[in-house]
Design an enzyme around this catalytic site. Structure first.
Site, PDB file in Angstrom:
ATOM      1  N   HIS A   1      17.952 -71.233  59.189  1.00  0.00           N
ATOM      2  CA  HIS A   1      16.416 -71.788  59.342  1.00  0.00           C
ATOM      3  C   HIS A   1      16.614 -73.268  58.764  1.00  0.00           C
ATOM      4  O   HIS A   1      17.051 -73.335  57.486  1.00  0.00           O
ATOM      5  CB  HIS A   1      15.520 -70.842  58.574  1.00  0.00           C
ATOM      6  CG  HIS A   1      15.315 -69.537  59.134  1.00  0.00           C
ATOM      7  ND1 HIS A   1      16.044 -68.500  59.030  1.00  0.00           N
ATOM      8  CD2 HIS A   1      14.186 -69.117  60.179  1.00  0.00           C
ATOM      9  CE1 HIS A   1      15.503 -67.647  59.926  1.00  0.00           C
ATOM     10  NE2 HIS A   1      14.654 -68.033  60.401  1.00  0.00           N
TER      11      HIS A   1
ATOM     12  N   HIS B   1       5.317 -68.464  68.461  1.00  0.00           N
ATOM     13  CA  HIS B   1       6.115 -67.464  67.813  1.00  0.00           C
ATOM     14  C   HIS B   1       5.818 -65.784  67.863  1.00  0.00           C
ATOM     15  O   HIS B   1       5.484 -65.126  66.912  1.00  0.00           O
ATOM     16  CB  HIS B   1       6.053 -67.667  66.052  1.00  0.00           C
ATOM     17  CG  HIS B   1       7.322 -67.294  65.366  1.00  0.00           C
ATOM     18  ND1 HIS B   1       7.257 -66.303  64.480  1.00  0.00           N
ATOM     19  CD2 HIS B   1       8.483 -67.621  65.131  1.00  0.00           C
ATOM     20  CE1 HIS B   1       8.478 -66.016  64.108  1.00  0.00           C
ATOM     21  NE2 HIS B   1       9.324 -66.841  64.420  1.00  0.00           N
TER      22      HIS B   1
ATOM     23  N   ASP C   1      16.738 -71.716  63.714  1.00  0.00           N
ATOM     24  CA  ASP C   1      15.065 -71.221  64.053  1.00  0.00           C
ATOM     25  C   ASP C   1      14.241 -72.383  63.354  1.00  0.00           C
ATOM     26  O   ASP C   1      14.268 -72.614  62.306  1.00  0.00           O
ATOM     27  CB  ASP C   1      14.873 -69.904  63.598  1.00  0.00           C
ATOM     28  CG  ASP C   1      15.492 -68.687  64.864  1.00  0.00           C
ATOM     29  OD1 ASP C   1      16.253 -69.294  65.608  1.00  0.00           O
ATOM     30  OD2 ASP C   1      15.091 -67.745  64.639  1.00  0.00           O
TER      31      ASP C   1
ATOM     32  N   HIS D   1      11.394 -70.517  71.813  1.00  0.00           N
ATOM     33  CA  HIS D   1      11.169 -69.727  70.486  1.00  0.00           C
ATOM     34  C   HIS D   1       9.697 -69.230  70.725  1.00  0.00           C
ATOM     35  O   HIS D   1       9.251 -68.736  69.763  1.00  0.00           O
ATOM     36  CB  HIS D   1      11.262 -70.219  69.129  1.00  0.00           C
ATOM     37  CG  HIS D   1      11.714 -69.206  68.191  1.00  0.00           C
ATOM     38  ND1 HIS D   1      12.472 -68.280  68.170  1.00  0.00           N
ATOM     39  CD2 HIS D   1      11.390 -69.151  66.761  1.00  0.00           C
ATOM     40  CE1 HIS D   1      12.411 -67.483  67.224  1.00  0.00           C
ATOM     41  NE2 HIS D   1      11.857 -68.167  66.145  1.00  0.00           N
TER      42      HIS D   1
END
Length: 266
Positions: free
Chosen positions: A234, A139, A84, A135
C-alpha cells in the site's frame, strides 16, 4: 444399593456428555457452503519462508477458467510489484522517487477519489512508465454487485476518470477491493477485456496508526519472497516508503528482477 446404581448411571451419563462436547470442539462438523456464481470469496494465500511459491485460493478451483493473475512462472525469478492506492498521505511521491531511482516498474491500482484528488501523481505514474490500473470508482465490493449495470458503472466510470486525467486508455487490469470476488465478477471482468490481478504476497501495512517496524517489515517481505511473486503493497504506508529502496536492493542481490504486468505471459 439403588442409590449407588443411580449415582453410577449419572456419572456415566456426564462422562458421555463431556466426551461428546470435547469431540465436537476438536473436530466440529464440517459445514459445506454450496457454490453459486454470486458466492462471495475473499482472496488468500498461505505464506511460506522457504523461497517457494505459496498455495493460493485453494477453495476456488474455478478461478483459472477466467483471465486472472496471481502467480507467475515458478522457474522465473521475477517480481511483479503492485500498489493499492485509495488516498494520499504523502508517501506515494516518496515511493515514486524510489522506483525512479532504482529503475523499477510497478502497477498502481487507483480509485476514483484518488484520480480526482491527485491528478498530478496519477499523471506522474503514467509518464514514468508505471501501469495505472482499475480499483473501481468507490472501492466497491464487486462480489456484492446485484446487477451488471452497477458493475459497469464502477469499472467504466474509473476508465472515464483516468482518460480525462491522462488522455490515455486505462490498462485492462483490475484488482477487486479487499480481495473480494465471485465467479460472476471474474466472468464480467473477463468479458470486459480485463485481467483480474490478485497477489501472492501482502502484509499488514495499511493501518496508518499501526505501522510495522521497519526491521520486521524487511524480514517479512524478504523471507516470503518467491519466484513469480505478485507483491501487493500500500502506497500510504510510511514503512513501505522507508524500506522499499533497501528491499529492492536486496531482491536484486538475491537474483530477482522486475517485470510489469504486461510481461506476465512472456
Amino acid at each position: 444399593m439403588k442409590s449407588n446404581v443411580v449415582i453410577t448411571g449419572c456419572v456415566l451419563a456426564l462422562i458421555a456428555i463431556a466426551v461428546t462436547l470435547v469431540t465436537l470442539t476438536v473436530a466440529p462438523e464440517a459445514v459445506s457452503v454450496s457454490h453459486t456464481e454470486s458466492t462471495s470469496y475473499s482472496w488468500y494465500y498461505k505464506p511460506r519462508n522457504d523461497g517457494r511459491q505459496p498455495v493460493v485460493a485453494d477453495n476456488a478451483s474455478f478461478i483459472d477458467a477466467y483471465d486472472v493473475m496471481y502467480l507467475g512462472d515458478p522457474e522465473d525469478s521475477s517480481i511483479y510489484l503492485t500498489f493499492d492506492v485509495g488516498y494520499e498521505n504523502g508517501n506515494t511521491e516518496k515511493i515514486l522517487d524510489i522506483l525512479k531511482e532504482k529503475d523499477v516498474p510497478a502497477a498502481f491500482f487507483v480509485t476514483g477519489h484518488y484520480i480526482d484528488s491527485n491528478s498530478e501523481l496519477v499523471q506522474r505514474m503514467c509518464s514514468e512508465g508505471h501501469l495505472v490500473c482499475n480499483h473501481t470508482v468507490n472501492h466497491a465490493d464487486l462480489s456484492a454487485m446485484t446487477s451488471e449495470e452497477e458493475f459497469l458503472s464502477e469499472i467504466q466510470g474509473l476508465e472515464e476518470k483516468y482518460q480525462a486525467c491522462t488522455g490515455q486508455q486505462m490498462p485492462k487490469y483490475i484488482r477487486p477491493p479487499e480481495g473480494k470476488y465471485s465467479e460472476a465478477a471474474l466472468s464480467l471482468a473477463t468479458d470486459l477485456g480485463y485481467t483480474t490481478v490478485f497477489w501472492s504476497f501482502a502484509y499488514e501495512d495499511w493501518l496508518n496508526d499501526k505501522q510495522p517496524d521497519t526491521a520486521k517489515a524487511m524480514d517479512t517481505i524478504l523471507s516470503r519472497t518467491h519466484p513469480g511473486e505478485i507483491a501487493l503493497l500500500h502506497s500510504t504506508s510510511a514503512t513501505n516508503a522507508a524500506v522499499l529502496g533497501d528491499v529492492i536492493d536486496q531482491w536484486r542481490a538475491d537474483g530477482y528482477s522486475f517485470k510489469t504486468l504486461d510481461e506476465f505471459y512472456d
